[in-house]
Design a protein around this motif. Sequence first.
Motif, mmCIF file in Angstrom:
data_model
loop_
_atom_site.group_PDB
_atom_site.id
_atom_site.type_symbol
_atom_site.label_atom_id
_atom_site.label_comp_id
_atom_site.label_asym_id
_atom_site.label_seq_id
_atom_site.Cartn_x
_atom_site.Cartn_y
_atom_site.Cartn_z
ATOM 1 N N PHE A 705 0.852 -1.180 0.000
ATOM 2 C CA PHE A 705 0.000 0.000 0.000
ATOM 3 C C PHE A 705 0.896 1.241 0.000
ATOM 4 N N VAL A 706 0.401 2.321 -0.550
ATOM 5 C CA VAL A 706 1.085 3.615 -0.477
ATOM 6 C C VAL A 706 0.199 4.525 0.349
ATOM 7 N N ASN A 707 0.733 5.021 1.475
ATOM 8 C CA ASN A 707 -0.128 5.793 2.361
ATOM 9 C C ASN A 707 -0.220 7.249 1.923
ATOM 10 N N TRP A 708 -0.939 8.056 2.685
ATOM 11 C CA TRP A 708 -1.199 9.444 2.286
ATOM 12 C C TRP A 708 0.086 10.248 2.166
ATOM 13 N N GLU A 709 1.125 9.881 2.905
ATOM 14 C CA GLU A 709 2.401 10.596 2.800
ATOM 15 C C GLU A 709 3.093 10.347 1.460
ATOM 16 N N GLY A 710 2.711 9.231 0.789
ATOM 17 C CA GLY A 710 3.471 8.747 -0.350
ATOM 18 C C GLY A 710 4.495 7.716 0.065
ATOM 19 N N ARG A 711 4.399 7.227 1.302
ATOM 20 C CA ARG A 711 5.332 6.248 1.848
ATOM 21 C C ARG A 711 4.926 4.844 1.402
ATOM 22 N N VAL A 712 5.875 4.090 0.894
ATOM 23 C CA VAL A 712 5.621 2.726 0.446
ATOM 24 C C VAL A 712 5.532 1.815 1.664
ATOM 25 N N ARG A 713 4.429 1.029 1.751
ATOM 26 C CA ARG A 713 4.164 0.193 2.931
ATOM 27 C C ARG A 713 3.941 -1.260 2.508
ATOM 28 N N PRO A 714 5.019 -2.029 2.330
ATOM 29 C CA PRO A 714 4.857 -3.430 1.944
ATOM 30 C C PRO A 714 4.356 -4.273 3.110
ATOM 31 N N PHE A 715 3.690 -5.374 2.798
ATOM 32 C CA PHE A 715 3.205 -6.280 3.841
ATOM 33 C C PHE A 715 3.269 -7.712 3.339
ATOM 34 N N GLY A 716 3.290 -8.640 4.276
ATOM 35 C CA GLY A 716 3.418 -10.048 3.937
ATOM 36 C C GLY A 716 2.092 -10.768 3.927
ATOM 37 N N GLN A 717 2.108 -11.971 3.388
ATOM 38 C CA GLN A 717 0.910 -12.808 3.331
ATOM 39 C C GLN A 717 0.762 -13.556 4.638
#
Length: 899
Positions: A705-717
């Motif tokens: 996901f890319v949050n409102w800041e523009g920060r890349v937020r990867p996550f695992g399954q």
Amino acid sequence: MTDTVHLSIDGMEVEVAPGTLIIRAAERAGVRIPRFCDHPLLAPSANCRQCLVEVAMPGRDGVVRPMPKPQPACAMTVTDGMEVATQATSEVAAKAQAGTMEFLLINHPLDCPVCDKGGECPLQNQALELMASGAQSATRFTDVKRAFPKPLRLTSNVLLDRDRCILCQRCVRFADQVAGDPFIALQGRGAGHVGGEITPGLYSEQIGRFDASVLDFHDPHHDEDRRTIRGEAGLLASEELAGPGGEPGVLDGYASAAAPGAGEELDVSGRPFASYFSGNIIQICPVGALTSARYRFRARPMDLVSTDSVTEHDASGSALRVDMRRGVVLRRLAGEDPEVNEEWITDKDRFAFTWSSQADRLTVPLVRDEEGQLVPTSWSDALDVAATGLAEAAERGVGLLPGARLTLEDAWAWSRFARTVLGTNDIDQRVRDHSPEEDTFLAARVAGTGLGRVTYRSLEQAGQVLLVALEPEDECGSLFLRLRKAVQAGGAEVATVTAAATFGSRKLGATTVLTAPGQEARAVALLSRTHPGIVEGLSRPGATILVGERAAAVPGLLSVVDALATATGARLAWVPRRAGERGGIEAGALPFLLPGGRPVADDRARAEVARSWRAGTGQLNANRPLPERPGRDTTAILTALADGELGGLVIGGVDLRDFPDPGLARTALASSAFTVQLEVRRTEVSEHADVVLPVAPPVEKNGTFVNWEGRVRPFGQAHVSRARTDRQVLGALAAEMGTDLESEDLAVLHAQIAELGLWSGARGPVAFTEQEAQAGQDQGETGTAPVGLAAALATHKPMLDDGRLQDGEPFLAATALRPVARVAADLAERLALDPGQEVEVATDTGTITLPAAIGGVADGVVWLPECSPGSTVRQTLGAGHGSPVRISLPAPTSTEVSL
């Protein structure tokens, strides 16, 4: 004053900043001091006394002398020359800590095997550690342990076992210092209070809600009244309990004028509203006193498999930890990320995770048969039918509505599928208000800008923050908490231009510029006259303007905000509501933008994207160039489908109630010659789809996901599943139609995104057209009902509403704010309307009837929750923010009986 302080801890020289607490200095030196009440994000309180250490300090004569008693390391700051001895080197400290532990365990129940905290409990760990070291022996207490009826239901989600509470007050301090919601308190401090008389006794202090029979405002005359009214024969408010699962049916206190917040806001269960962040007190409780109604007695920590994740409920990017047992998600906890959510999440993030496992979950593809019924089929058959149908529909054109809850990778696949397989720019993820003005704003200020200058951390020292068309507490919980932290620390002052004053604004101490809905642009333009202090504050370094996605509903507002930011030099950031909105913009899931913020109409931009998409094994369909003209937006796509101008539709995870015009959306779906749906659960859209392809929810895939800041937020399954992601489904469908989408391999996809990068070319200005101005005027001239007082409608979504991503969570749903109609004081006076009395809000489309709350909005305004039980504004009223409505009192119900 020196920049550093020199001291020794257990004989080690340590250098720290002035004002550092002893316990923090010890952490930097690698020395662990036991503690319960201490928390790095809460102010010191020294309640539990478990961190006692021996301290020696230099006196006026320079001689270092020990203090007469052990000191709490969590509340004492360091000084030059201080000598600290912890339990590791000091018998005094070790004895003090062992004595504190003995007192804590005197009345603590020995129920660790059945306690939810067992196995991850600081009290359990430290008690066993002391016993193992010999500092703590078996208890000398021989009397009967104190016991209370349990559990008490603080909220429908949060249950309290008072037996286990050690009065550290972490929960109380969080509610007061962080969330600003005084829903829990230390009661009976010093002694019990019964009937206004003090009843002496040890351990009379208790943690709980504002309980009338414990606090000073108790009136014994109310007891008999409450028994009579409620028919509970002797069951007083202080004795009311919840079942093991927190099931409703009881309350733990009654609304009193003396209770903070009482009489102002109630939740759906009829109790005083607690907080959107109440679940955090469960996680920071150092014992098992606070438990979750859903998780209670469900598992032990050693049974769980944990995975780091990111919230799918808003654009905050908050870090989560997903805990599963035997393939079932049992709980979610806040992850620790100092740059984003610190250690806090909303109750929606914490508890709303069962939505993807409901009975209507799609597990196999569905295809509509000759009799018009959706029937299960194989993937190969479903993809063949979908490919054939889309190929035929493409002759007239196909629109794509992916929704804004996609990961960056899935949105990339949607964007590429639209351009390379279907050859169209008719793709729009926005299931909300949108406008050509917003198109220019997103292209100029948001798309392809990456992580900008406005971040969570920058807000802590912003000085002045202006909120426009944004209610952070409802729309981005972690942003609200960071703003409140800044306000509490004196790093920022907040002002808000809004149509409705909220409790969130009050908790931020915000200067509220109350304006009629639809007039926000004028209010912002006149700020230099009406509120010169705000404009002056915006001219200082670091000042920030935060504008919400709802600004698109107000003609001219985004242009005025952009002009204000330019004139003052203030930083500007845009805050959407949905988790995938910003990532979808970066992936090109908009009709006027390609990936990386590249304008569709720019030759160089198209060439860069085409070169990237042709670089691998994938080829553009028959080497067809990318479409040059900007495509249709969401409303235009729906209109074209309804008029027969488009031949088909590919639609993702959307709720028809969210569209600006749900009626148009239903007409479009009914008119579409061929519809393919990609969805997690069966929805109203499924009833119109020709092919339904199941896709994986966030818990069953990895992504970004890319949050409102523009920060890349990867996550695992978190959950191993056979469900396919959107990118995998679209990749298979593209292959069936003769194109390689290159979306199966995440490494390849990420390499393409990285190589393409962000747009470095020219950006156009934020523009507001005369046609939009006329459209805004037209909105205020039509659609009224024939009776009642004329009013302007204000609306937005509370955090907890009737959205499908909260399905299956009755405990959470019961904590939502009770839907009310906020009516301007002038309208209430003309109607002779009393608070709590029902009021009807109507257009020529429908009527919504809700209890009234008086005030908090501008004259001539009524505010309704946009999508809450009993208040689906767009669907029922066919109206939106700024629309004209009529309000009236419901017609009296006849009680006459014909004989």
